[in-house]
Design a protein around this motif. Structure first.
Motif, short mmCIF file in Angstrom:
data_model
loop_
_atom_site.label_atom_id
_atom_site.label_comp_id
_atom_site.label_asym_id
_atom_site.label_seq_id
_atom_site.Cartn_x
_atom_site.Cartn_y
_atom_site.Cartn_z
N ALA A 171 0.84 -1.20 0.00
CA ALA A 171 0.00 0.00 0.00
C ALA A 171 0.87 1.25 0.00
N ARG A 172 0.57 2.16 -0.91
CA ARG A 172 1.33 3.41 -1.02
C ARG A 172 0.47 4.41 -1.79
N GLU A 173 1.04 5.53 -2.12
CA GLU A 173 0.27 6.57 -2.79
C GLU A 173 -0.31 6.07 -4.12
N THR A 174 0.39 5.20 -4.79
CA THR A 174 -0.05 4.74 -6.11
C THR A 174 -0.80 3.42 -6.09
N PHE A 175 -0.86 2.75 -4.93
CA PHE A 175 -1.56 1.46 -4.85
C PHE A 175 -2.33 1.34 -3.54
N ASP A 176 -3.55 0.85 -3.63
CA ASP A 176 -4.33 0.43 -2.47
C ASP A 176 -4.33 -1.09 -2.40
N VAL A 177 -4.67 -1.61 -1.23
CA VAL A 177 -4.80 -3.06 -1.06
C VAL A 177 -6.21 -3.36 -0.55
N VAL A 178 -6.90 -4.25 -1.23
CA VAL A 178 -8.22 -4.69 -0.79
C VAL A 178 -8.06 -6.04 -0.08
N GLU A 179 -8.56 -6.09 1.14
CA GLU A 179 -8.47 -7.31 1.97
C GLU A 179 -9.86 -7.94 2.05
N GLN A 180 -9.97 -9.20 1.63
CA GLN A 180 -11.24 -9.92 1.67
C GLN A 180 -11.04 -11.23 2.43
N THR A 181 -11.76 -11.37 3.54
CA THR A 181 -11.57 -12.52 4.42
C THR A 181 -12.85 -13.33 4.53
#
Length: 205
Positions: free
Chosen positions: A106-116
């Motif tokens: 995760a950074r300014e140019t990328f998000d992370v989607v967490e699905q559990t």
């Protein structure tokens, strides 16, 4: 010709799933020493890295909480000097190491989607065994590797066989009981040096 073009575009599109397909096999003693048993319920978590620019999928990883907690990070570039790895399976995924994994992506140019999704102990163990038996994953094949593991699990038969992280994320989100969260970070650096910081983190002492 059109089919060839689409395949070529797919490979270019997923180039962010970097890393060699060279086999890595940590010694038994290191794997045993790193073993971490999480006290939460058996579960499978899909991580999808999305470009903030246009929402396109860049990478995918799979956190499996069974008899031990590991992350299958196919063709990924993340590693930690204290964690043993066997062919894209990283052992010893404590909460701190999961934080490191998310911070790396995760950074300014990328998000992370967490699905559990919570699963039975048997399904979690089957996922763990399949990930450990998969072998090293070539570049750009992160999602198709994850797809192959998940589609063989009871309750996951509806998932597609796909090369595209976002397609897998969308299908995974339709499974009953999935909990989703988005991780963002406004850090402007590209995280190439983040492992040096992690290695010296005082929480590791």
């Amino acid at each position: 010709m059109r089919h060839f073009y689409l395949c070529f575009v797919a490979v270019l599109f997923l180039a962010a799933c970097g890393g060699p397909a060279e086999p890595i096999w940590a010694p038994d003693a290191d794997v045993a020493r790193a073993r971490y048993v999480h006290d939460g319920p058996p579960s499978i978590t899909l991580y999808t890295v999305l470009a903030t620019r246009d929402g396109s999928g860049a990478h995918a990883g799979l956190l499996i909480n069974g008899s031990q907690r590991v992350i299958f990070d196919p063709a990924g570039t993340w590693h930690h000097p204290r964690l043993p790895e066997r062919n894209d399976v990283h052992f010893g995924m404590t909460p701190l190491m999961v934080d490191f994994y998310l911070d790396y992506h995760a950074r300014e140019t990328f998000d992370v989607v967490e699905q559990t999704i919570i699963v039975s102990p048997e399904v979690a163990e089957l996922a763990l065994r399949r990930a450990m038996a998969h072998g090293a994953v070539p570049k750009a094949q992160c999602t198709i590797a994850i797809s192959g593991i998940l589609r063989g699990l009871p309750g996951f038969e509806s998932l597609p066989s796909t090369w595209f992280p976002k397609s897998m994320m969308t299908a995974f989100g339709k499974l009953p009981g999935v909990k989703t969260k988005r991780i963002t970070d406004t850090d402007t650096n590209d995280n190439h040096g983040v492992l040096l910081v992690q290695a010296g983190d005082p929480r590791l002492k």
